[in-house]
Design an enzyme around this catalytic site. Structure first.
Site, mmCIF file in Angstrom:
data_model
loop_
_atom_site.group_PDB
_atom_site.id
_atom_site.type_symbol
_atom_site.label_atom_id
_atom_site.label_comp_id
_atom_site.label_asym_id
_atom_site.label_seq_id
_atom_site.Cartn_x
_atom_site.Cartn_y
_atom_site.Cartn_z
ATOM 1 N N CYS A 136 0.825 -1.206 0.000
ATOM 2 C CA CYS A 136 0.000 0.000 0.000
ATOM 3 C C CYS A 136 0.859 1.256 0.000
ATOM 4 O O CYS A 136 1.353 1.692 1.045
ATOM 5 C CB CYS A 136 -0.925 -0.013 1.216
ATOM 6 S SG CYS A 136 -1.906 1.480 1.333
ATOM 7 N N CYS A 139 -0.482 4.127 2.133
ATOM 8 C CA CYS A 139 -0.295 3.982 3.581
ATOM 9 C C CYS A 139 1.159 4.244 3.965
ATOM 10 O O CYS A 139 1.431 4.877 4.979
ATOM 11 C CB CYS A 139 -0.632 2.572 4.055
ATOM 12 S SG CYS A 139 -2.079 1.863 3.302
ATOM 13 N N ASP A 140 2.100 3.734 3.175
ATOM 14 C CA ASP A 140 3.489 3.684 3.634
ATOM 15 C C ASP A 140 4.446 4.576 2.843
ATOM 16 O O ASP A 140 5.613 4.696 3.224
ATOM 17 C CB ASP A 140 3.999 2.227 3.561
ATOM 18 C CG ASP A 140 3.158 1.318 4.448
ATOM 19 O OD1 ASP A 140 2.719 1.786 5.509
ATOM 20 O OD2 ASP A 140 2.940 0.150 4.078
#
Ligand code: NDP
Length: 313
Positions: A136, A139-140
């Site tokens: 992701c 997200c990261d």
């Protein structure tokens, strides 16, 4: 332990689930939704430019928040958690959430559990998960500002992730196993025009390396041919974007699935092999897999459930 009873249980909270929630609430079915991770996969996307009604585009989480708010406005009730067991052998159906912390008795069920990211299956992916390996970018990606990353895959998701990461990282490799990108022409053009992205065609990943954190990947070009060539790249982040697998494990004992694990629906309807259980969205759609097509299928599942209740309950 809490017990619930509903005319329509919706399992999963992506565009299909919330759309089914809007329709079934408005049809006065007093639906209940088991949300899982609220918003599903689109909580992990960046900008969505192709969902009708947002001429300037919209961020995935913002759109899901809109859909949820709209469904709650008409009376959808939600409970958090994961479905861990179902009994679809007779009606009313029984569903257990979080190993039995909640049980739900339902006259109809709409399965809209979506799909989850696939991994390559390398041991190294598990070794560096969370310390260099991610599925992701949204997200990261933040952790890789001014660093070098690689994205595996050549579809729309991979292109989208590579473009997003290029706004943060100093360089982005795309590791593509074929000699072309499968993504839409528009996304391909954006990737090829981006100076920070280098596409490694005909390339596969053999392993990852690094002492405490990820430091690089062992790759091979033209694997299995006389021209095969092994080489390494130095990277800090390795992002998987190689498609998804449907979240259907828990339904397997009762629901007919195709060989890839997608729920099989009858013709143009959302009926599964169990009368009273319907399926909508990516969990039942290996072909289109778009937010808008999932939402459309959620609408159809709601109408199918409403008709079923009129005729059978
Ligand atoms: P896709 O199935 O379209 O693409 C998967 C990619 O991963 C392909 O390039 C595939 O290679 C590659 N791949 C699969 N397995 C492996 C493996 N073991 N090793 C290396 N590479 C592998 O998945 P996406 O998630 O990209 O897209 C799914 C659907 O969602 C599509 O219909 C897409 O159009 C849609 N989508 C639309 C978006 C938008 O419109 N904004 C955004 C994101 C997705 P190969 O080509 O060789 O099979």
């Amino acid at each position: 332990m809490s017990e619930y009873t509903t005319k329509c249980l919706i399992i999963g909270s992506g565009p299909a689930g919330y759309t089914a929630g809007i329709y079934t609430s408005r049809a006065n079915l007093r639906p209940l939704m088991i949300e899982g991770v609220p918003g599903g996969q689109l909580m992990q996307t960046t900008e969505i430019e192709n969902f009708p009604g947002y001429p300037e585009g919209v961020m995935g989480p913002a759109m899901m928040d809109d859909l949820r708010t709209q469904a709650l406005r008409f009376g959808l009730e939600t409970i958090p958690g994961e479905v861990t067991e179902v009994d679809f052998s007779k009606r009313p159906f029984k569903v257990k959430v979080n190993g039995g912390s909640h049980t739900v008795t339902a006259d109809t069920v709409i399965i809209s559990t979506g799909a989850s990211a696939r991994y390559l299956g390398l041991d190294d992916e598990q070794r560096y998960l969370g310390i260099g390996v991610s599925a992701c970018a949204t997200c990261d990606g933040f952790f890789y500002r001014n660093r070098v990353v690689a994205v595996v895959g050549g579809g729309d998701t991979a292109c989208e992730e590579a473009l997003y990461l290029s706004s943060l990282a100093s360089k982005v490799y795309m590791i593509v196993r074929k000699d072309y990108l499968r993504a839409s022409k528009y996304m391909q053009a954006r990737v090829m025009q981006n100076e920070k992205i280098e596409v490694l065609f005909n390339t596969q990943t053999l392993g990852l390396f690094g002492d405490d954190n990820l430091e690089g990947a062992h790759l091979v070009r033209h694997q299995g041919t006389p021209d095969a060539e092994n080489f390494d790249i130095k990277i800090d982040g390795f992002f998987l974007a190689i498609g998804h697998k449907p979240n259907t494990e828990v339904f397997k004992p009762f629901i007919e699935l195709d060989e890839a694990g997608y729920v099989v629906t009858e013709g143009k309807t959302t009926h599964t092999n169990v009368p009273g259980v319907f399926a909508a969205g990516d969990v039942a759609d290996p072909t289109y897999q778009q937010a808008i097509s999932a939402a459309g299928m959620g609408c159809r599942a709601a109408i199918d459930a409403e008709h079923f209740l009129l005729m059978n309950v």
